[in-house]
Design a protein around this motif. Sequence first.
Motif, PDB file in Angstrom:
ATOM      1  N   SER A  29       0.849  -1.200   0.000  1.00  0.00           N
ATOM      2  CA  SER A  29       0.000   0.000   0.000  1.00  0.00           C
ATOM      3  C   SER A  29       0.879   1.242   0.000  1.00  0.00           C
ATOM      4  O   SER A  29       1.932   1.271   0.642  1.00  0.00           O
ATOM      5  CB  SER A  29      -0.926   0.006   1.215  1.00  0.00           C
ATOM      6  OG  SER A  29      -0.186   0.122   2.416  1.00  0.00           O
ATOM      7  N   ARG A  30       0.440   2.267  -0.718  1.00  0.00           N
ATOM      8  CA  ARG A  30       1.170   3.531  -0.764  1.00  0.00           C
ATOM      9  C   ARG A  30       0.424   4.552   0.083  1.00  0.00           C
ATOM     10  O   ARG A  30      -0.741   4.846  -0.163  1.00  0.00           O
ATOM     11  CB  ARG A  30       1.310   4.045  -2.200  1.00  0.00           C
ATOM     12  CG  ARG A  30       2.319   5.184  -2.322  1.00  0.00           C
ATOM     13  CD  ARG A  30       2.465   5.657  -3.747  1.00  0.00           C
ATOM     14  NE  ARG A  30       1.317   6.448  -4.173  1.00  0.00           N
ATOM     15  CZ  ARG A  30       1.319   7.241  -5.230  1.00  0.00           C
ATOM     16  NH1 ARG A  30       2.400   7.320  -6.003  1.00  0.00           N
ATOM     17  NH2 ARG A  30       0.246   7.939  -5.560  1.00  0.00           N
ATOM     18  N   VAL A  62      -0.963  -7.508   8.872  1.00  0.00           N
ATOM     19  CA  VAL A  62      -0.431  -6.625   9.885  1.00  0.00           C
ATOM     20  C   VAL A  62      -1.052  -5.236   9.758  1.00  0.00           C
ATOM     21  O   VAL A  62      -1.415  -4.789   8.668  1.00  0.00           O
ATOM     22  CB  VAL A  62       1.106  -6.542   9.757  1.00  0.00           C
ATOM     23  CG1 VAL A  62       1.523  -5.856   8.460  1.00  0.00           C
ATOM     24  CG2 VAL A  62       1.709  -5.821  10.954  1.00  0.00           C
ATOM     25  N   THR A  63      -1.227  -4.570  10.891  1.00  0.00           N
ATOM     26  CA  THR A  63      -1.686  -3.176  10.913  1.00  0.00           C
ATOM     27  C   THR A  63      -0.563  -2.292  11.433  1.00  0.00           C
ATOM     28  O   THR A  63       0.372  -2.772  12.077  1.00  0.00           O
ATOM     29  CB  THR A  63      -2.930  -3.016  11.800  1.00  0.00           C
ATOM     30  OG1 THR A  63      -2.625  -3.475  13.130  1.00  0.00           O
ATOM     31  CG2 THR A  63      -4.090  -3.811  11.236  1.00  0.00           C
ATOM     32  N   ASN A  70      -7.461  -0.071   5.963  1.00  0.00           N
ATOM     33  CA  ASN A  70      -8.195   0.254   4.729  1.00  0.00           C
ATOM     34  C   ASN A  70      -8.133   1.740   4.384  1.00  0.00           C
ATOM     35  O   ASN A  70      -9.078   2.309   3.832  1.00  0.00           O
ATOM     36  CB  ASN A  70      -9.658  -0.183   4.832  1.00  0.00           C
ATOM     37  CG  ASN A  70      -9.810  -1.672   5.099  1.00  0.00           C
ATOM     38  OD1 ASN A  70      -9.031  -2.479   4.591  1.00  0.00           O
ATOM     39  ND2 ASN A  70     -10.792  -2.030   5.909  1.00  0.00           N
ATOM     40  N   CYS A  71      -7.029   2.391   4.734  1.00  0.00           N
ATOM     41  CA  CYS A  71      -6.852   3.814   4.441  1.00  0.00           C
ATOM     42  C   CYS A  71      -5.461   4.026   3.860  1.00  0.00           C
ATOM     43  O   CYS A  71      -4.513   3.301   4.198  1.00  0.00           O
ATOM     44  CB  CYS A  71      -7.034   4.651   5.707  1.00  0.00           C
ATOM     45  SG  CYS A  71      -6.984   6.427   5.404  1.00  0.00           S
ATOM     46  N   CYS A  72      -5.331   4.996   2.962  1.00  0.00           N
ATOM     47  CA  CYS A  72      -4.038   5.283   2.332  1.00  0.00           C
ATOM     48  C   CYS A  72      -3.524   6.673   2.681  1.00  0.00           C
ATOM     49  O   CYS A  72      -2.589   7.167   2.035  1.00  0.00           O
ATOM     50  CB  CYS A  72      -4.133   5.114   0.816  1.00  0.00           C
ATOM     51  SG  CYS A  72      -5.326   6.214   0.039  1.00  0.00           S
ATOM     52  N   ILE A  73      -4.137   7.325   3.661  1.00  0.00           N
ATOM     53  CA  ILE A  73      -3.677   8.633   4.131  1.00  0.00           C
ATOM     54  C   ILE A  73      -3.264   8.482   5.586  1.00  0.00           C
ATOM     55  O   ILE A  73      -4.041   8.007   6.416  1.00  0.00           O
ATOM     56  CB  ILE A  73      -4.790   9.692   3.996  1.00  0.00           C
ATOM     57  CG1 ILE A  73      -5.183   9.843   2.519  1.00  0.00           C
ATOM     58  CG2 ILE A  73      -4.345  11.031   4.563  1.00  0.00           C
ATOM     59  CD1 ILE A  73      -6.354  10.771   2.298  1.00  0.00           C
ATOM     60  N   SER A  74      -2.051   8.878   5.906  1.00  0.00           N
ATOM     61  CA  SER A  74      -1.524   8.670   7.249  1.00  0.00           C
ATOM     62  C   SER A  74      -2.298   9.476   8.287  1.00  0.00           C
ATOM     63  O   SER A  74      -2.950  10.480   7.969  1.00  0.00           O
ATOM     64  CB  SER A  74      -0.041   9.058   7.296  1.00  0.00           C
ATOM     65  OG  SER A  74       0.109  10.453   7.083  1.00  0.00           O
ATOM     66  N   LYS A  75      -2.224   9.029   9.526  1.00  0.00           N
ATOM     67  CA  LYS A  75      -2.905   9.725  10.615  1.00  0.00           C
ATOM     68  C   LYS A  75      -2.348  11.131  10.801  1.00  0.00           C
ATOM     69  O   LYS A  75      -3.086  12.067  11.104  1.00  0.00           O
ATOM     70  CB  LYS A  75      -2.762   8.931  11.912  1.00  0.00           C
ATOM     71  CG  LYS A  75      -3.470   7.591  11.914  1.00  0.00           C
ATOM     72  CD  LYS A  75      -3.273   6.873  13.242  1.00  0.00           C
ATOM     73  CE  LYS A  75      -3.984   5.524  13.257  1.00  0.00           C
ATOM     74  NZ  LYS A  75      -3.769   4.808  14.538  1.00  0.00           N
TER      75      LYS A  75
END
Length: 270
Positions: A29-30, A62-63, A70-75
């Motif tokens: 994932s990117r 792994v998370t 299920n997200c591609c934008i960092s916290k």
Amino acid sequence: MFSAIVKIHQKRCDYCGFSSFSHNGHYVSRVTYLTANASEPVYLELHKERLICKNCGRSFMVTSDIVDKNCCISKATRQKILMNLQDDRTQTSIAIDAGVSSSTICRYLDNYDDLFRRNLNYLPVHLAMDEFRGVGGKLHFICINGNGVHESQQILPDRYKNSIIEYFKQFPESVRARVKTVTVDLNSYYQDIAKLMFPNAKIVIDRFHIIAMITRAFNQSRVQTMKKYNKQSAEYRTLKFSWRLYLKSAENLDEKQLFYDRHLRKQLNN
């Protein structure tokens, strides 16, 4: 682009309790990450390890603390966007700065209250409510903390009476009873809402609207009186062109300094 392998440490299956797994590849994932220069976006290429239970066949991946599942934008990027939404900036400029699309900013803005849920056990002791004109000329309801802080409490997408009442109904009656004053304009249904939702609050009419109403009434009387005179007369010119002086406080009028009034064609003071 930064590449990393994220390994999973799964000792037992969450479903059957079996302790034997087989490797099931990686999920790549990117993830969009924070950057100091918007023209050079930073991406994290995460190779997330996957396992499969040999007994029940359930798979695990792994998370990471960097990004939600299920997200591609960092916290960190999401937090930056939410902080920028509190400033007076366009959605496009925030999107460029964060390296995301404008539709992502719109989605975060729509879900702002879901991400930062309002405390339903708190309302300002001194509440002020009004409306403002938003995008497309649509009127929105806003209520703020009227105790000198002027912190925004809530903004609603419309100013309909039912919408405002439904919002305040979310707060327990004991919380609404603690509100001491509600400052409103001359809009009658705001006063009805205040009486219905805040039984112990005093209704305060905003003095700005009172002064504005007096000023409009005064100007209407001035114009009506002015029209009784000939347009070339000194009375007409005095009432028409010196209207600013009539709205000044007597303490701010200068009795000594002379100036040439081109409308009356002579030297005068205030």
